[in-house]
Design an enzyme around this catalytic site. Structure first.
Site, mmCIF file in Angstrom:
data_model
loop_
_atom_site.group_PDB
_atom_site.id
_atom_site.type_symbol
_atom_site.label_atom_id
_atom_site.label_comp_id
_atom_site.label_asym_id
_atom_site.label_seq_id
_atom_site.Cartn_x
_atom_site.Cartn_y
_atom_site.Cartn_z
ATOM 1 C CB ALA A 9 3.001 2.113 -0.780
ATOM 2 C CB CYS A 10 2.024 1.052 -6.294
ATOM 3 S SG CYS A 10 1.275 -0.556 -6.548
ATOM 4 C CB SER A 11 -2.667 2.532 -7.271
ATOM 5 O OG SER A 11 -2.392 1.450 -8.114
ATOM 6 C CB THR A 16 4.796 -2.246 -5.350
ATOM 7 O OG1 THR A 16 3.450 -2.237 -4.964
ATOM 8 C CG2 THR A 16 5.271 -0.865 -5.678
ATOM 9 C CB THR A 41 -1.406 4.803 -1.469
ATOM 10 O OG1 THR A 41 -2.534 4.634 -2.314
ATOM 11 C CG2 THR A 41 -0.153 4.873 -2.303
#
Lengths: 108, 478
Positions: A9-11, A16, A41
């Site tokens: 998970a990233c923004s 990712t 996220t």
């Protein structure tokens, strides 16, 4: 059926997902059948409930959310960690995969 | 102060309170709730472009055939409803994160949002009358009766009829408030509804039914008390503003809060601060684009919306109130090719780098950079906590914000047209979409500026890396 499900998970799940393709390639080389995917996220709750991943790896850029997200993964009973900054930057899929495996096997 | 103690100071004293603020339930709900509006903004933008094709002959043909109005309809009911999406989405996310059934809260928020505004529109006659009035125009857009003439004719009518004709049209929803103008109110209402709804459920304010009642039926009753309390409170607020102050909450928030805040975000100072803070946060390894986006989008999206409205009406210009700093100014200039506008570094790594690290990263980063993603550079070069590249990393977005502001301000490039391209749209293409060919050329110039600023610093860092690599090889062969 895949052996393990690894969620990143990233923004927004954009950067990712770059790493995901590298990790999938690394897994294939090892002859492992993992399900690896990236999400944002904001989507973590949903995925924990429906996809039920075995581990969550967080992009280093959202490491500041670690505490908040750890509460959620603890509730779901899965381990989580923040991806090493250098591995992330170099898009070192093999290394990140190994870390994930170590955490998973450490638990199992 | 030495560098490391300064880093410590930022990490221990400055960042924690900011992170705490960004991670509050309200800001999380705002940030994640707005995400639900995004598809409508972007799809609506497509209709906006279609109804205002920048080629005059095509535009005229579309207008004459009536298709322009059809596209405009689709735009109004998608992009034009951003405050509706925001009010639902924010309350929804807030309550979802608290672990309750979220949709009833989202719908309660929309209901409250509508209760708090006058359900009426000004009679078009009022705007057309008088010296400053718009007069009456025919379908082709030419004035058939001037404002003064309209007023003269109306004045001949009996007084009762005059009053009747110029009184507001009631029993309608005024779409003005569903768009950009209602944004701050929608955000405030969404957060307050999410908060109070969750609080009431947590406090156990609900109708508990016997276990024999099916779960789905029981769920409907769960929402009843919190929704009832929130809507009653909204109604009383509406009554207060209407009876005591002869206005409604939405107009009040728009005048007292939104207009000054929008003005602030649309100033040169505002643009420079935003441009500076994105790399500032990133320098400490925190997602600056995400944080600044969460804080500013509530203001910059209404700015975009104002420009879109002017563009749709065919009168986009700074004189008519167009904004310089919109959400696209942020997405497609300040963050072009990724935070820090690092395209210059990509070009350096591909053509001039000699160290293995920079060379290999250039190959990894090239394609993501075209889609405005640069995490490989941020963490791989790295840019995070790297004093070698800090100066261009901070400077480039600030210089780009400054010059972009000025070229629009002085009319060299027209204002952004309010079209929202997804932030992943490649440079030059996004420039064309959000502002026409002049903006596309300006974006190209921005890419060149980035290259010029990064080049000398990248060269220095590259030779440092190369020396390190050679030293390592020398040690290994010993």
């Amino acid at each position: 059926m895949s052996e393990r499900t690894i969620m990143l998970a990233c923004s927004a799940g954009m950067s990712t997902s770059l790493l995901v393709s590298k990790m999938l390639a690394a897994a294939k080389e090892k002859g492992k059948d993992y399900k690896i995917f990236a999400t944002s996220t904001a989507d973590i709750d949903h995925q924990l409930e429906f996809t039920k991943p075995d581990i969550l790896l967080l992009g280093p850029q959202v490491a500041y959310m670690k505490d908040e997200i750890k509460k959620k993964t603890d509730k779901a009973g899965i381990p989580m960690d923040v991806i090493n900054m250098t591995d992330y930057g170099m898009m070192n899929g093999a290394k990140v995969l190994t870390t994930a495996e170590e955490i998973l096997n450490g638990r199992a | 102060m030495s560098k490391s103690s300064f880093g410590d100071f930022i990490n221990k004293k400055v960042l924690p309170p900011i992170m705490k603020f960004v991670n509050t339930k309200a800001i999380t709900a705002l940030k994640d709730g707005m995400v639900y509006a995004l598809p409508f903004i972007i799809i609506g933008s497509v209709f906006l472009i279609l109804s205002n094709i920048p080629i005059t002959s095509v535009a005229n043909a579309l207008k004459a055939s009536g298709w322009s109005a059809v596209f405009s309809q689709a735009y109004t009911a998608s992009f034009g409803l951003i405050s509706v999406w925001a009010s639902i989405g924010i309350a929804y996310v807030y309550v979802r994160n608290e672990g309750y059934e979220p949709l009833p809260a989202g719908l309660t928020s929309l209901s409250a949002f509508l209760i708090l505004q006058f359900l009426q529109v000004d009679n078009p006659l009022v705007a057309s009358m008088g010296k400053a009035g718009s007069g009456i125009t025919n379908a082709a857009g030419s004035t058939v009766m001037s404002g003064t003439q309209v007023a003269q004719n109306i004045d001949k009518l009996p007084h009762a009829l005059q009053t009747f004709l110029s009184s507001p049209v009631t029993n309608v929803i005024n779409i003005t408030w569903l768009g950009g103008q209602g944004m701050i109110a929608a955000i405030i209402i969404g957060i307050l509804v999410g908060w109070s709804y969750s609080k009431m459920l947590k406090a156990g304010w609900k109708i508990t039914l016997p276990e024999q009642v099916p779960a789905n039926v029981a769920n409907q009753f769960t929402a009843m008390i919190p929704a009832g309390v929130i809507l009653t409170a909204s109604m009383l607020l509406y009554a207060f503003f209407k009876m005591v102050m002869s206005t409604d909450l939405l107009q009040l928030i728009y005048k007292m809060l939104q207009t000054p805040l929008q003005g602030l975000s649309d100033s040169l100072g505002g643009a420079l601060i935003i441009a500076f803070l994105v790399p500032f946060f990133w320098f400490f390894g925190v997602h600056g684009g995400l944080i600044m986006g969460a804080i500013t989008s509530g203001l910059l999206i209404p700015n975009t919306f104002d420009n879109a409205r002017l563009f749709n009406e065919g009168r986009l210009s700074l004189a008519n109130g167009a904004h310089i700093v919109t959400n696209e100014f942020y997405n497609n200039f300040i963050n072009l090719t990724g935070s820090g506008i690092t395209i210059g570094l990509v070009i350096f790594t591909l053509y001039a780098a000699r160290s293995a690290q920079m060379k290999s990263l250039g190959k990894i980063e090239l394609v993501p950079a075209l889609f405005n993603i640069n995490e490989p550079f941020l963490f791989g070069l790295p840019l995070v906590m790297n004093p070698f590249l800090a100066i261009p990393f901070f400077l480039t977005p600030v210089i780009v914000a400054l010059t972009t502001y000025l070229v629009i301000y002085f009319g060299i490039v027209p204002p952004l047209n309010g079209v929202a391209a997804p932030w992943t749209t490649p440079p030059i293409i996004s420039g064309f979409l959000i502002g026409g060919w002049k903006m596309a050329i300006w974006q190209t110039i921005v890419l060149i500026m980035s290259t010029a600023i990064y080049f000398p610093f990248a060269k220095k860092y590259d030779s440092y890396l190369l020396a390190q690599e050679q030293e390592k090889i020398a040690n290994e062969t010993k």
